[in-house]
Design an enzyme around this catalytic site. Sequence first.
Site, PDB file in Angstrom:
ATOM      1  CB  CYS A 167      -0.897  -0.021   1.239  1.00 44.18           C
ATOM      2  SG  CYS A 167      -1.990   1.406   1.364  1.00 44.18           S
TER       3      CYS A 167
ATOM      4  CG  HIS B 244      -5.550  -2.485  -1.169  1.00 37.65           C
ATOM      5  ND1 HIS B 244      -4.583  -3.092  -0.405  1.00 37.65           N
ATOM      6  CD2 HIS B 244      -5.300  -1.145  -1.078  1.00 37.65           C
ATOM      7  CE1 HIS B 244      -3.796  -2.154   0.132  1.00 37.65           C
ATOM      8  NE2 HIS B 244      -4.207  -0.963  -0.280  1.00 37.65           N
ATOM      9  CD  GLU B 245      -6.618   1.250  -3.843  1.00 38.91           C
ATOM     10  OE1 GLU B 245      -6.722   2.167  -3.006  1.00 38.91           O
ATOM     11  OE2 GLU B 245      -5.547   0.671  -4.078  1.00 38.91           O
TER      12      GLU B 245
ATOM     13  CG  HIS C  38      -7.391   2.647   1.288  1.00 37.88           C
ATOM     14  ND1 HIS C  38      -6.589   2.959   2.377  1.00 37.88           N
ATOM     15  CD2 HIS C  38      -6.590   1.992   0.418  1.00 37.88           C
ATOM     16  CE1 HIS C  38      -5.357   2.501   2.154  1.00 37.88           C
ATOM     17  NE2 HIS C  38      -5.332   1.898   0.980  1.00 37.88           N
TER      18      HIS C  38
HETATM   19 CO    CO Z   1      -3.751   1.035   0.069  1.00 37.74          CO
END
Ligand code: CO
Length: 177
Positions: free
Chosen positions: A92, A134-135, A138
Amino acid sequence: MDIILYPDPRLRARNQPITSFDAALAETAEEMFELMYKNQGVGLAAPQVGANIRLMVFNPGEKEGETGEEIVLCNPKIVAKSKDKEHGDEGCLSFPGVSGSIARHLFVRVTAQNLQGEKIDLEFRDWDARVFQHEFDHLDGLVFVERMTAVDKTVAKPILEELRADWADAQTASQEG
Ligand code: CO
């Protein structure tokens, strides 16, 4: 625009839904892509540039390391996902030097809005699905270290401590400056 690093609290803050699909939003997405490519990333979420809104950009390419189609998602939602998950290595841009194996759904079906505010439906598989998830995390204030295995967490611990120390130093410097 800069990428903010762990443990900046904006990485954990609540991200607001996007309601105005204006030129400023398009400009933010454009700058995020530039920053992402400059840092050899495949995806970037708005909180990582200190903007707490539900915006993500990514370009996973055909394979890891390749460049493909630019995808911008506003207010994404997962509407379906595979039961099957697979472990794979992730890093990341907000956690330099940290990596670990994370279990992700192999398939996700997503509904979102584009930069014009139009509804779009998309499906992601394998590597694309991994980058998306993954995004997407966030946008929920969730960072990948929280999903790491106990072993990877142990490996990451000293690097995270270093990042916390660097961040504390930067805070002190900016207060003094
Ligand atoms: Co990330």
